[in-house]
Scaffold this motif. Sequence first.
Motif, PDB file in Angstrom:
ATOM      1  N   ALA A  11      38.988 114.403 -33.651  1.00 27.36           N
ATOM      2  CA  ALA A  11      38.083 114.902 -34.609  1.00 27.36           C
ATOM      3  C   ALA A  11      38.069 114.167 -35.997  1.00 27.36           C
ATOM      4  N   GLY A  12      38.590 112.431 -35.801  1.00 27.40           N
ATOM      5  CA  GLY A  12      38.441 112.077 -36.577  1.00 27.40           C
ATOM      6  C   GLY A  12      40.344 111.950 -37.248  1.00 27.40           C
ATOM      7  N   LEU A  13      41.334 112.865 -37.047  1.00 25.12           N
ATOM      8  CA  LEU A  13      42.526 112.837 -37.703  1.00 25.12           C
ATOM      9  C   LEU A  13      43.839 112.231 -37.040  1.00 25.12           C
ATOM     10  N   GLU A  14      44.687 111.561 -36.815  1.00 25.64           N
ATOM     11  CA  GLU A  14      45.731 110.975 -35.928  1.00 25.64           C
ATOM     12  C   GLU A  14      46.637 111.907 -36.519  1.00 25.64           C
ATOM     13  N   TYR A  15      47.297 111.538 -34.731  1.00 22.29           N
ATOM     14  CA  TYR A  15      48.368 112.794 -34.914  1.00 22.29           C
ATOM     15  C   TYR A  15      49.542 112.228 -34.186  1.00 22.29           C
ATOM     16  N   THR A  16      50.417 112.814 -34.399  1.00 24.96           N
ATOM     17  CA  THR A  16      51.909 112.260 -33.534  1.00 24.96           C
ATOM     18  C   THR A  16      51.673 113.777 -32.651  1.00 24.96           C
ATOM     19  N   LEU A  17      51.414 114.080 -31.317  1.00 21.93           N
ATOM     20  CA  LEU A  17      51.747 113.946 -30.342  1.00 21.93           C
ATOM     21  C   LEU A  17      53.117 114.616 -29.382  1.00 21.93           C
ATOM     22  N   GLU A  18      54.263 115.456 -29.880  1.00 26.30           N
ATOM     23  CA  GLU A  18      55.287 115.843 -29.516  1.00 26.30           C
ATOM     24  C   GLU A  18      55.274 116.644 -27.939  1.00 26.30           C
ATOM     25  N   ILE A  19      56.101 115.981 -27.327  1.00 28.58           N
ATOM     26  CA  ILE A  19      56.566 117.220 -25.697  1.00 28.58           C
ATOM     27  C   ILE A  19      57.327 117.034 -25.765  1.00 28.58           C
ATOM     28  N   LYS A  20      57.456 118.722 -25.670  1.00 34.94           N
ATOM     29  CA  LYS A  20      59.210 118.659 -25.305  1.00 34.94           C
ATOM     30  C   LYS A  20      59.142 120.405 -25.078  1.00 34.94           C
ATOM     31  N   ALA A  21      60.832 120.360 -25.535  1.00 33.72           N
ATOM     32  CA  ALA A  21      60.591 122.429 -24.759  1.00 33.72           C
ATOM     33  C   ALA A  21      60.703 122.904 -25.315  1.00 33.72           C
ATOM     34  N   VAL A  22      58.953 123.530 -25.558  1.00 33.84           N
ATOM     35  CA  VAL A  22      58.373 124.853 -26.287  1.00 33.84           C
ATOM     36  C   VAL A  22      57.364 125.362 -25.804  1.00 33.84           C
ATOM     37  N   LYS A  23      57.496 126.819 -26.558  1.00 39.26           N
ATOM     38  CA  LYS A  23      56.534 127.364 -25.535  1.00 39.26           C
ATOM     39  C   LYS A  23      54.855 127.949 -24.913  1.00 39.26           C
ATOM     40  N   ARG A  24      54.901 127.117 -26.302  1.00 37.70           N
ATOM     41  CA  ARG A  24      53.042 127.021 -26.814  1.00 37.70           C
ATOM     42  C   ARG A  24      52.964 126.156 -27.845  1.00 37.70           C
ATOM     43  N   LEU A  25      51.964 125.870 -28.368  1.00 41.22           N
ATOM     44  CA  LEU A  25      51.223 124.524 -29.241  1.00 41.22           C
ATOM     45  C   LEU A  25      52.049 125.228 -30.463  1.00 41.22           C
ATOM     46  N   ASN A  26      52.556 124.074 -31.153  1.00 39.11           N
ATOM     47  CA  ASN A  26      52.569 124.427 -32.971  1.00 39.11           C
ATOM     48  C   ASN A  26      52.431 123.200 -33.565  1.00 39.11           C
ATOM     49  N   LEU A  27      51.332 123.256 -34.095  1.00 35.81           N
ATOM     50  CA  LEU A  27      51.062 122.663 -35.409  1.00 35.81           C
ATOM     51  C   LEU A  27      51.926 122.718 -36.255  1.00 35.81           C
ATOM     52  N   ARG A  28      51.715 121.422 -37.159  1.00 36.27           N
ATOM     53  CA  ARG A  28      52.424 121.169 -38.885  1.00 36.27           C
ATOM     54  C   ARG A  28      51.959 120.273 -39.005  1.00 36.27           C
ATOM     55  N   LEU A  29      51.384 120.309 -40.063  1.00 31.05           N
ATOM     56  CA  LEU A  29      51.177 118.993 -41.592  1.00 31.05           C
ATOM     57  C   LEU A  29      52.536 119.353 -42.495  1.00 31.05           C
ATOM     58  N   ARG A  30      52.644 117.985 -42.441  1.00 30.51           N
ATOM     59  CA  ARG A  30      53.930 116.974 -43.216  1.00 30.51           C
ATOM     60  C   ARG A  30      53.678 117.181 -44.466  1.00 30.51           C
ATOM     61  N   ARG A  31      54.644 117.162 -45.303  1.00 27.23           N
ATOM     62  CA  ARG A  31      54.785 117.129 -46.966  1.00 27.23           C
ATOM     63  C   ARG A  31      53.865 115.977 -47.083  1.00 27.23           C
ATOM     64  N   ASP A  32      53.506 115.047 -46.219  1.00 22.79           N
ATOM     65  CA  ASP A  32      52.700 113.666 -46.738  1.00 22.79           C
ATOM     66  C   ASP A  32      52.222 113.212 -45.926  1.00 22.79           C
TER      67      ASP A  32
END
Length: 188
Positions: A11-32
């Motif tokens: 959707a025109g948004l660049e994001y970092t995809l992190e594949i790690k040991a989590v149970k569900r999708l976790n979306l974060r918007l960082r301070r920067d």
Amino acid sequence: MKTKTQTRCAAGLEYTLEIKAVKRLNLRLRRDGSIALSVPPGTPAAVADDFVQRKADWLRTARQRVLAREQALQRRQPPTRGECAAVFARADAKIWPLFRQALGGRKPDIRMRPMETRWGVCSPAQYRITLSTWLALEPMEAVEYVLLHEYAHFFHPNHQAQFWALVESLMPDWKRRRQMLRHTGEEL
């Protein structure tokens, strides 16, 4: 499992995809303003892209708020240590008597440092309360609320019902005072 990362766009948004040991999708918007999405191993990239796309409007709005707040914080002049000490001493003179007897007359050490994500921290093991220097710029009623909140942590280390009952018993208008902090933060 070691985290695997990749940069993606949805959707025109660049994001970092992190594949790690989590149970569900976790979306974060960082301070920067950067976006990160953590997903469990085996999650197809298309699922991640779709998730970001569904949250795109929220992300754009939240990013504007976060970046505006960061710019405002950078323009804001930090209070001096002397200014902080004076404000915190005034608040403590009002709040400490509420706890003096329960703490056996032993006053905790009150420190200050420039914290940007918390107004205060209680460290019962060190018998210390640390207040954000930025708190000195807030209304005195809000400073008193934060100080009382931290003192209450000497008796209840979490934010469960007993903690809030103690806060309520000592400061019935705590919600209004806490709202002053949140409102100020939104104006940044």
